[in-house]
Motif scaffolding. Structure first.
Motif, short mmCIF file in Angstrom:
data_model
loop_
_atom_site.label_atom_id
_atom_site.label_comp_id
_atom_site.label_asym_id
_atom_site.label_seq_id
_atom_site.Cartn_x
_atom_site.Cartn_y
_atom_site.Cartn_z
N ASN A 141 8.35 6.00 -6.77
CA ASN A 141 7.53 6.10 -5.55
C ASN A 141 6.54 4.95 -5.48
O ASN A 141 6.35 4.34 -4.42
N TYR A 145 6.46 2.38 -2.39
CA TYR A 145 5.36 2.33 -1.42
C TYR A 145 4.32 1.25 -1.76
O TYR A 145 3.19 1.31 -1.32
N LEU A 184 8.36 14.36 -5.33
CA LEU A 184 7.10 14.87 -5.86
C LEU A 184 7.19 16.37 -6.17
O LEU A 184 6.61 16.85 -7.15
N ARG A 243 9.68 6.14 7.82
CA ARG A 243 9.52 5.22 6.71
C ARG A 243 10.27 5.72 5.46
O ARG A 243 10.93 4.96 4.75
N SER A 244 10.20 7.05 5.24
CA SER A 244 10.87 7.61 4.07
C SER A 244 12.38 7.46 4.18
O SER A 244 13.06 7.24 3.19
P1 ADP Z 1 10.24 10.72 -0.90
O1 ADP Z 1 11.53 10.95 -1.55
O2 ADP Z 1 10.29 10.79 0.59
O3 ADP Z 1 9.50 9.58 -1.42
P2 ADP Z 1 8.39 12.29 -2.38
O4 ADP Z 1 8.30 13.77 -2.53
O5 ADP Z 1 8.65 11.51 -3.58
O6 ADP Z 1 9.44 12.04 -1.26
O7 ADP Z 1 7.06 11.81 -1.71
C1 ADP Z 1 6.56 12.49 -0.59
C2 ADP Z 1 5.80 11.54 0.30
O8 ADP Z 1 4.65 11.11 -0.40
C3 ADP Z 1 6.54 10.29 0.62
O9 ADP Z 1 7.18 10.45 1.86
C4 ADP Z 1 5.49 9.21 0.69
O10 ADP Z 1 5.07 9.05 2.02
C5 ADP Z 1 4.34 9.75 -0.10
N1 ADP Z 1 4.16 9.05 -1.38
C6 ADP Z 1 4.57 9.44 -2.59
N2 ADP Z 1 4.20 8.58 -3.53
C7 ADP Z 1 3.51 7.60 -2.92
C8 ADP Z 1 2.83 6.44 -3.35
N3 ADP Z 1 2.80 6.06 -4.64
N4 ADP Z 1 2.22 5.67 -2.42
C9 ADP Z 1 2.23 6.03 -1.13
N5 ADP Z 1 2.83 7.14 -0.65
C10 ADP Z 1 3.47 7.91 -1.54
#
Ligand code: ADP
Length: 428
Positions: A332, A336, A395, A384-385
């Motif tokens: 992640n 990001y 997460l 964006r995801s």
């Molecule tokens: P995804 O598979 O969409 O990344 P996650 O559950 O890993 O799903 O993360 C959920 C959301 O949290 C993501 O859509 C992203 O927008 C945000 N996110 C997670 N980690 C970060 C990070 N390190 N920096 C910015 N945004 C993050």
């Protein structure tokens, strides 16, 4: 459904608790009654001894005559043992059951020499109230020089006991339904409290199923439309079907990863099996992850820094799962953080806890989204995801793994400044 279950729970709680309470109250009432009767019986026996000591028997013309000295109902009131009992009558009978002498009120009850103690209803009212009076009567054979000469019958009024018991009955008649009502209310409240976690879990499951179905429907429609367009292309066009097939492969790969994640979440729900746990050195584990991610950082033009100062941090857990959680977080951070950015991985020990931090100076998470960031399928910016291939499960999986290890995960983030995830694990 939950309303119905709650009602049933309250109903059965009321029935069972109310039944126990009613049984308890009736038992107490019965014990109280038995105790009072026992005291009256004891008094009757003592009174009978006193009466016989004051009675003289004489045989005159072949029949026994009695002579009574200083016996009156009032005089015997506080007798014996100081027990305040109301004497109803004293009677003397000959051996045939003929009444010889009587002190007190007469009642037309047939003489019965068999029973020792009896509770009778002589069909008259108590003095203090218009309640039907009950008397407790003792019949004893009288011997003179070891010859049975007749019977002595002595009776106490039970009016004062009846008065006391009437109070208890009133208390029970009002108290038991009131207690049942209160038990019902408590049952309803407890039913609500007991139902809450189940209801929450049920709602979560429903939301999860709806989200998963929704996520799976989109790629299937995409696969279908790509296949249909590919099939419609002219026979001499090999380029179009090929391009469509490539799309289908890409979509299928991402769908397969979604399904694996869903399966993962379902399989690893709850606590871990203690047999699967092993002693893991967090330092070694992070070291090997660092070298893996160092290569990826170079490819993505990111600056990856790790500070794993404590040389040994032993923790009991499932290596594969822990690696999966950490990879989700580092991936992640990579996803990001724009090119040229920085991602840091650190290990520290504090208060018998191993603390792993994954920090980046990427795009950050808006404050409104932070509380929901660990929810399944939650994405800050869906468009964006999708671009980065995320389904919002990374997460949720990481949190589930950490919690299964009795650990905790926290997040701090500022928009356009960066994000820091911290994992707290109990070390051995
Ligand atoms: P995804 O598979 O969409 O990344 P996650 O559950 O890993 O799903 O993360 C959920 C959301 O949290 C993501 O859509 C992203 O927008 C945000 N996110 C997670 N980690 C970060 C990070 N390190 N920096 C910015 N945004 C993050």
């Amino acid at each position: 459904m939950f309303h119905h279950s709650r009602r049933r729970l309250a109903y059965w709680f009321t029935i069972s608790m109310g039944g126990i309470l009613a049984l308890f109250a009736l038992t107490l009432y019965y014990i109280q009654l038995r105790e009072k009767i026992r005291i009256v019986d004891q008094a009757l026996y003592m009174q009978s001894k006193y009466v016989t000591s004051k009675t003289q028997y004489q045989l005159q013309q072949e029949t026994w005559q009695i002579e009574i000295r200083d016996i009156s109902l009032q005089g015997m009131k506080a007798l014996p043992l100081g027990m305040e009992v109301e004497l109803a009558y004293i009677r003397w009978y000959d051996r045939q059951g003929n009444l010889l002498e009587l002190i007190g009120k007469n009642t037309t009850k047939q003489f019965d020499a068999v029973s020792k103690y009896q509770t009778l209803n002589p069909s008259r009212s108590c003095q203090s109230s218009d309640r039907d009076e009950l008397v407790r009567q003792l019949t004893l054979p009288v011997y003179y020089n070891q010859v049975a000469i007749g019977y002595l019958q002595i009776a106490n009024s039970l009016c004062s006991i009846q008065k006391d018991l009437a109070k208890t009955q009133l208390f029970l008649a009002l108290g038991v339904p009131l207690t049942l009502g209160l038990t019902g209310l408590v049952g309803w409240f407890l039913g609500g409290v007991a139902m809450k976690p189940t209801q929450k879990a049920y709602e979560q499951l429903q939301r999860f199923t709806a989200d998963a179905s929704h996520e799976l429907r989109a790629p299937i429609s995409a696969i279908l439309s790509n296949a249909q367009v590919g099939l419609l292309s002219p026979a001499d066009d090999s380029n179009q079907p090929r391009q469509r097939l490539e799309n289908i492969v890409t979509i299928t790969k991402s769908t397969s990863s979604l399904i694996s994640n869903l399966l993962f979440l379902a399989r690893h729900e709850g606590r871990l099996n203690p047999d699967d746990l092993e002693a893991i050195d967090l330092h070694d584990l992070l070291q090997s992850l660092s070298s893996e991610f160092q290569t990826l950082a170079t490819e993505k033009n990111l600056n990856f820094v790790s500070d794993l100062s404590p040389s040994t941090v032993v923790f009991k857990g499932d290596r594969e799962l822990l690696q999966q959680a950490l990879k989700n977080l580092i991936n992640n951070a990579y996803k990001y953080t724009p090119a040229g950015g920085k991602v840091g991985l650190t290990l520290a020990i504090k208060s018998r806890q191993g603390i792993i931090s994954i920090e980046d100076n990427g795009i950050g998470i808006p404050p409104d989204d932070l509380p929901r960031i660990f929810d399944r399928f939650y994405r800050v910016d869906i468009a964006r995801s999708r671009e980065t291939g995320g389904f919002g499960l990374g997460l949720a999986i990481a949190k589930q793994i950490i919690q299964a290890h009795n650990g905790q995960i926290t997040v701090e983030s500022s928009l356009d400044k960066g994000t820091k995830f911290q994992i707290f694990l109990p070390i051995v």
